[in-house]
Design a protein around this motif. Sequence first.
Motif, mmCIF file in Angstrom:
data_model
loop_
_atom_site.group_PDB
_atom_site.id
_atom_site.type_symbol
_atom_site.label_atom_id
_atom_site.label_comp_id
_atom_site.label_asym_id
_atom_site.label_seq_id
_atom_site.Cartn_x
_atom_site.Cartn_y
_atom_site.Cartn_z
ATOM 1 N N ILE A 13 0.760 -1.207 -0.135
ATOM 2 C CA ILE A 13 0.150 0.078 -0.025
ATOM 3 C C ILE A 13 0.904 1.118 0.016
ATOM 4 N N TYR A 14 1.913 1.296 0.819
ATOM 5 C CA TYR A 14 2.831 2.499 0.954
ATOM 6 C C TYR A 14 4.316 1.814 0.470
ATOM 7 N N PRO A 15 4.465 1.905 -0.756
ATOM 8 C CA PRO A 15 5.825 1.179 -1.255
ATOM 9 C C PRO A 15 7.063 1.963 -0.872
ATOM 10 N N GLN A 16 6.797 3.486 -0.549
ATOM 11 C CA GLN A 16 7.829 4.256 0.114
ATOM 12 C C GLN A 16 8.246 3.886 1.301
ATOM 13 N N MET A 17 7.692 2.962 2.098
ATOM 14 C CA MET A 17 7.895 2.642 3.596
ATOM 15 C C MET A 17 8.746 1.356 3.379
ATOM 16 N N GLN A 18 9.065 0.794 2.320
ATOM 17 C CA GLN A 18 9.725 -0.351 2.068
ATOM 18 C C GLN A 18 11.263 -0.175 2.703
ATOM 19 N N ARG A 19 11.504 -0.991 3.528
ATOM 20 C CA ARG A 19 13.062 -1.174 4.024
ATOM 21 C C ARG A 19 12.977 -2.470 4.738
ATOM 22 N N GLY A 20 13.800 -3.235 4.122
ATOM 23 C CA GLY A 20 13.883 -4.965 4.557
ATOM 24 C C GLY A 20 12.794 -5.525 4.412
ATOM 25 N N GLN A 21 12.407 -6.068 5.559
ATOM 26 C CA GLN A 21 11.239 -7.028 5.697
ATOM 27 C C GLN A 21 9.792 -6.256 5.540
ATOM 28 N N SER A 22 8.892 -6.976 4.845
ATOM 29 C CA SER A 22 7.705 -6.331 4.776
ATOM 30 C C SER A 22 6.697 -6.377 5.977
ATOM 31 N N HIS A 23 5.650 -5.629 6.312
ATOM 32 C CA HIS A 23 4.927 -5.797 7.427
ATOM 33 C C HIS A 23 3.289 -6.375 6.932
ATOM 34 N N ILE A 24 3.043 -7.493 7.330
ATOM 35 C CA ILE A 24 1.643 -7.826 6.899
ATOM 36 C C ILE A 24 0.602 -7.237 7.929
ATOM 37 N N LEU A 25 -0.547 -6.858 7.350
ATOM 38 C CA LEU A 25 -1.300 -6.022 8.351
ATOM 39 C C LEU A 25 -2.411 -7.139 9.050
ATOM 40 N N ALA A 26 -2.097 -7.130 10.377
ATOM 41 C CA ALA A 26 -2.656 -8.138 11.293
ATOM 42 C C ALA A 26 -4.226 -7.792 11.661
ATOM 43 N N ASP A 27 -4.951 -8.903 11.738
ATOM 44 C CA ASP A 27 -6.449 -8.686 12.505
ATOM 45 C C ASP A 27 -6.224 -7.956 13.737
ATOM 46 N N VAL A 28 -6.951 -7.326 14.184
ATOM 47 C CA VAL A 28 -7.255 -6.653 15.706
ATOM 48 C C VAL A 28 -7.636 -7.884 16.487
ATOM 49 N N GLU A 29 -6.642 -8.472 17.405
ATOM 50 C CA GLU A 29 -7.233 -9.414 18.287
ATOM 51 C C GLU A 29 -6.614 -8.980 19.779
ATOM 52 N N PRO A 30 -7.502 -8.298 20.533
ATOM 53 C CA PRO A 30 -7.208 -7.576 21.694
ATOM 54 C C PRO A 30 -6.589 -8.438 22.829
ATOM 55 N N ASP A 31 -7.021 -9.753 22.722
ATOM 56 C CA ASP A 31 -6.642 -10.527 23.993
ATOM 57 C C ASP A 31 -5.292 -10.863 23.684
ATOM 58 N N LYS A 32 -4.809 -11.239 22.474
ATOM 59 C CA LYS A 32 -3.187 -11.595 22.096
ATOM 60 C C LYS A 32 -2.523 -10.282 22.430
ATOM 61 N N MET A 33 -3.056 -9.340 21.512
ATOM 62 C CA MET A 33 -2.326 -8.182 21.754
ATOM 63 C C MET A 33 -1.889 -7.651 23.056
ATOM 64 N N LYS A 34 -2.916 -7.790 24.025
ATOM 65 C CA LYS A 34 -2.488 -7.137 25.460
ATOM 66 C C LYS A 34 -1.388 -8.011 26.267
ATOM 67 N N GLU A 35 -1.388 -9.027 25.607
ATOM 68 C CA GLU A 35 -0.040 -9.884 26.282
ATOM 69 C C GLU A 35 1.102 -9.781 25.587
ATOM 70 N N ASP A 36 1.098 -9.783 24.078
ATOM 71 C CA ASP A 36 2.296 -10.022 23.524
ATOM 72 C C ASP A 36 3.089 -8.549 23.148
ATOM 73 N N LEU A 37 2.233 -7.603 23.303
ATOM 74 C CA LEU A 37 2.895 -6.221 23.173
ATOM 75 C C LEU A 37 2.963 -5.428 24.319
ATOM 76 N N ASP A 38 4.164 -4.568 24.231
ATOM 77 C CA ASP A 38 4.277 -3.512 25.384
ATOM 78 C C ASP A 38 3.464 -2.307 25.310
ATOM 79 N N VAL A 39 3.264 -1.838 24.120
ATOM 80 C CA VAL A 39 2.704 -0.680 23.685
ATOM 81 C C VAL A 39 1.581 -0.687 22.581
ATOM 82 N N VAL A 40 0.268 -0.525 22.736
ATOM 83 C CA VAL A 40 -0.531 -0.261 21.802
ATOM 84 C C VAL A 40 -1.036 1.240 21.250
ATOM 85 N N PHE A 41 -0.782 1.565 20.251
ATOM 86 C CA PHE A 41 -1.137 2.687 19.792
ATOM 87 C C PHE A 41 -2.383 2.592 18.892
#
Lengths: 345, 345, 345, 345
Positions: free
Chosen positions: B44-72
């Motif tokens: 979607i934003y080829p200008q942001m390409q540097r190294g590995q690509s980022h897949i857009l993940a589904d929003v899964e709050p239960d998983k996110m609140k344990e896996d992440l340190d911070v959610v924006f």
Amino acid sequence: MKAGIVGATGYGGIELFRILNVHPQIDDITLYSSSQAGEYFEDIYPQMQRGQSHILADVEPDKMKEDLDVVFLATPAGVSIDLTPQLQGGKAKVIDLSGDLRLKDQSLYKQWYKKEPAGEAVLGAAVYGLPEWNKENIQQADVIANPGCFPTAALLGVGPIIKERLASPSSLIIDAKSGVSGAGKNPNLITHFAHAQENFQIYKVNQHQHIPEIEQQLQQWDEDSQPVTFSTHLVPMTKGIMATIYLQLNEEMTVEKLQSLYKSYYEKEPFVRVREMGSFPCTKDVYGSNFCDIGITLDPRTNRVTIVSVIDNLMKGAASQAVQNMNLLFQADERAGLLTLPVYP
Amino acid sequence: MKAGIVGATGYGGIELFRILNVHPQIDDITLYSSSQAGEYFEDIYPQMQRGQSHILADVEPDKMKEDLDVVFLATPAGVSIDLTPQLQGGKAKVIDLSGDLRLKDQSLYKQWYKKEPAGEAVLGAAVYGLPEWNKENIQQADVIANPGCFPTAALLGVGPIIKERLASPSSLIIDAKSGVSGAGKNPNLITHFAHAQENFQIYKVNQHQHIPEIEQQLQQWDEDSQPVTFSTHLVPMTKGIMATIYLQLNEEMTVEKLQSLYKSYYEKEPFVRVREMGSFPCTKDVYGSNFCDIGITLDPRTNRVTIVSVIDNLMKGAASQAVQNMNLLFQADERAGLLTLPVYP
Amino acid sequence: MKAGIVGATGYGGIELFRILNVHPQIDDITLYSSSQAGEYFEDIYPQMQRGQSHILADVEPDKMKEDLDVVFLATPAGVSIDLTPQLQGGKAKVIDLSGDLRLKDQSLYKQWYKKEPAGEAVLGAAVYGLPEWNKENIQQADVIANPGCFPTAALLGVGPIIKERLASPSSLIIDAKSGVSGAGKNPNLITHFAHAQENFQIYKVNQHQHIPEIEQQLQQWDEDSQPVTFSTHLVPMTKGIMATIYLQLNEEMTVEKLQSLYKSYYEKEPFVRVREMGSFPCTKDVYGSNFCDIGITLDPRTNRVTIVSVIDNLMKGAASQAVQNMNLLFQADERAGLLTLPVYP
Amino acid sequence: MKAGIVGATGYGGIELFRILNVHPQIDDITLYSSSQAGEYFEDIYPQMQRGQSHILADVEPDKMKEDLDVVFLATPAGVSIDLTPQLQGGKAKVIDLSGDLRLKDQSLYKQWYKKEPAGEAVLGAAVYGLPEWNKENIQQADVIANPGCFPTAALLGVGPIIKERLASPSSLIIDAKSGVSGAGKNPNLITHFAHAQENFQIYKVNQHQHIPEIEQQLQQWDEDSQPVTFSTHLVPMTKGIMATIYLQLNEEMTVEKLQSLYKSYYEKEPFVRVREMGSFPCTKDVYGSNFCDIGITLDPRTNRVTIVSVIDNLMKGAASQAVQNMNLLFQADERAGLLTLPVYP
């Protein structure tokens, strides 16, 4: 009719040339320039080429005042102070687009323009050329002091409410925004594209020379009027002015009443358009035209009025207003040569 | 540290990605999108390409609140009302960039946002993330309500003078101007290039949802504070906000004293720069940075103060202020990842 | 004379309205819109308000072809294929601003526009409205296929040199640049201000539907002409096209000779201006006007010619060229209503 | 490491300061200016204030060459001709951002720059700093001639195809477009906002001093290479260059093969990104970054290749490429200090 434009190569001069070029009453245009006399206007501005070229003539007041019907002075501050008296007393009427003849009080000119003011005689002869508020005087005049761009937008915006003494004069705040052409044609760091683009700048805070011009007219409407707060900003666009105006009402009133006050004040004016309630103009709504568009609202939470007034700074704020004044001076249709609708998009 | 960005493809989300990408404490960024999950961000934003690509993940709050340190949460109004409570109670701290958690008074949210407000629990947990005025609370928080772009510029501009009760709160007028990116990424007629360029527009007069947010903080500083007049304009530029602020002083004072008041209030703040006397910032002075630059003057003719406050609306007005809050939440150097100077020209 | 504009609310339609509004031969303008019939044009575009409002009428071909003298079709691709035949056979002449009637070869339309082509009868009746090269046919016509914006700039630029077979047709490269209004009024991500501003974009490389239109006319001039290379770029400005054109000369010649060839080809044309040697036009040189300005040079190092051709894409590239065609259809002065000089600055 | 910047107040100098300010290997930056020595950099550019101010020092080559590790010359044409030899022979390495040391053939410099060329010794020492094509020589150098902005975009775009001799060198046409900052900081009529905005201009047709620089490198790749056609245009934006490049293939080939040729040539280069088939970069895709993005296509109708190459003219076209060269000179990570992703929107 024969017209002359002094300072033809500046932004005001070019705009005048463009308008007069298709004006039905103008048969002949002579262009004058003290710095570039002898050159062809169309060599400097090839985009203005149509048919015969125009040589830039020397400024010879004695000759001009007899040969011409009207002389436009699109010159920097200070020039028309001396030039206008030399042009008086002949056939030609004079329309001065600079700020030199606008302030009746010489000490104010000195204070805000940091220059020696014009003499009393010429100041006495000069009529302030805001047609919507001074039409009869303009029609009798020989010399017109064409209003400044900011005062035009601001005064048309506040006129009815101040005249009717509906608001506290000391509460008046005018937050004005202008396109970059308002700074004139001479290049500098502020108007360099790479600096001005993608940038929004404030300048001359509380120090703009249009402040006393606005205050002079306010006092005509209400002798109790006070010093105003007036700010000017530079918008990354070429043309256009918006004045956002704030006023505290003296008493509670409805926005409908305000709206109809404005509608009735301007209903006979061909170039002021008051918007319907809830609608506000943007600067592009008047781009390339002589219109001033006005929107009004009232916040019941604060009993404060917001008035939005937009013009094209080089048109209603300078050249086309000068032509409107010319039409009035010569008892022509006020709208002659000024019928073009705004450019969009 | 692991960070997640929900709403990664909007303007706020992209800016967050750009900053976190070079943030010294961030090892891993996960991007979330409900509408474009499964796509690659870099497609979607080829200008942001540097190294590995980022897949857009589904929003899964239960998983996110344990896996992440911070959610924006860089999501449209209404989303974080439900999402934030689902993210609370785990490891992750939440920084909400929308307006959903800013107003403590639910009825105000309803009135200005025309939506159902967040619940009391989450509103109680949410700390208003204006670091220069609320640093200690932020450092203790689990949920941050990141301030709106206009309130950030306005409040940093008026804070010291209101806190010190030097001016009449009812005289406060904020005339704000913003670049077009403030209107978000969804295209419409107002943000169409051919309409917005060479144009200056006013919008939402007296109706902007940032008004109650500003007033809420003013009341923190001075419980006598009144409804404010706040206008917003669209400038033909992409980024940047200027708030031109007018206030009537309660008593006479010198501009030098005002100046030193501001200097002393902000002297320890790394991201607020108070200009020397007579100097005013333009929006380009903070372009691409987390700075808020402030200039102040006083008109002795009217005893009215003019304050000019500028920010980059997507940086200090959104993404970089969110990262500043993140730094505070995790007791890192407040300036981490935010050292870049403004782009010029 | 009575004129009708179908598709009045698009960019081409607005520009037509603006021109016809002050055209000396037009007494009456009716505006048509299939999607917004029943609304007032001036409610949608308050800046166009002057005197009486215009209701947007339903498109009724049977009525229109008898009531009107001329109908302008400022409609999206595909509409005039059906509408034009319904308008033929009455009093009204038809000027189609879309691409539907330009390509004589139906298979080319199908290939490049991805739509079913117009019928042979209407294609046979439609005259390609490039006045500088097809004046006599235009004067006899009932239906005009008004040229595309890029073909207008490109063809006026290459006409003389191709007609005289001075250059190799297979060497022709046209690198074209357009303001954003060329993409039409419907908002999308590409024309979003925040994306398009401070950006320069290339699009439809080798795939623009104006390619076969250019090639069709080239073949009229030189049956040996070849496929051309044609690129289109989006410039962060609203209006204006520049075509930078490269051609390999067949034999050595002087730039003076080229220059005088162009001067002589266009000397009687009121709207094509060939620049003096060493001077090149910029797009602002024709802003808001019907002019096409052309500059030419020759690099002795490569024996390659560079031609620069500029127009206002909505004027000479659409609406004002359509009015020029109307003037010719009705044996009026070709310049009627089109005398305005370019806006500057 | 200690760095010095001569010409710190120009656009290249400011950009260098901004980058070096957050470069992990730079501990100390000294700014030099011959015209403004003694002033504080932060008084001239208040937006660059962070912590301690920088006084603009006098240019003292003897001292600089021992005190500094690297000196950047961001000076107008003509300055580094004399200055570089005075800086040689000490500790400092020299990176010259001007065009003075790029052309090995002194007569070409004389012809295109209209000035006396640098001496043979310094020209012999100067290595052309296009890292993607000259990395090993750069790593051994003491003096770097940092490439011009247009040559950087053009050469990275044509390198693989010319090196592989797949196209006819005499068919090469480079149609280049640049933001206004490329014209430097000194204000003039061409870069005046009111002239440059809503305008697209062509300049120096066939006469740009970057032509011989491009041709010099082409001859390195293919000694049969010919004079090129190179046009430069001014886009109404501050930063960014797009080179649209046309080449006639020697034989038929597929676009897939071309694509993979480019991918393989640049796969190890951290700052050149070759787009996927059918995708073309716009200038905003590299805004504020050191990237060069390239898109390629092939028109089977003409067997002509179109290559689109974009850079930020002040970054990869000047300052950030100079820092990339510095990294190579000092055997640091080539990417140090250059990791920021492009600004968007």
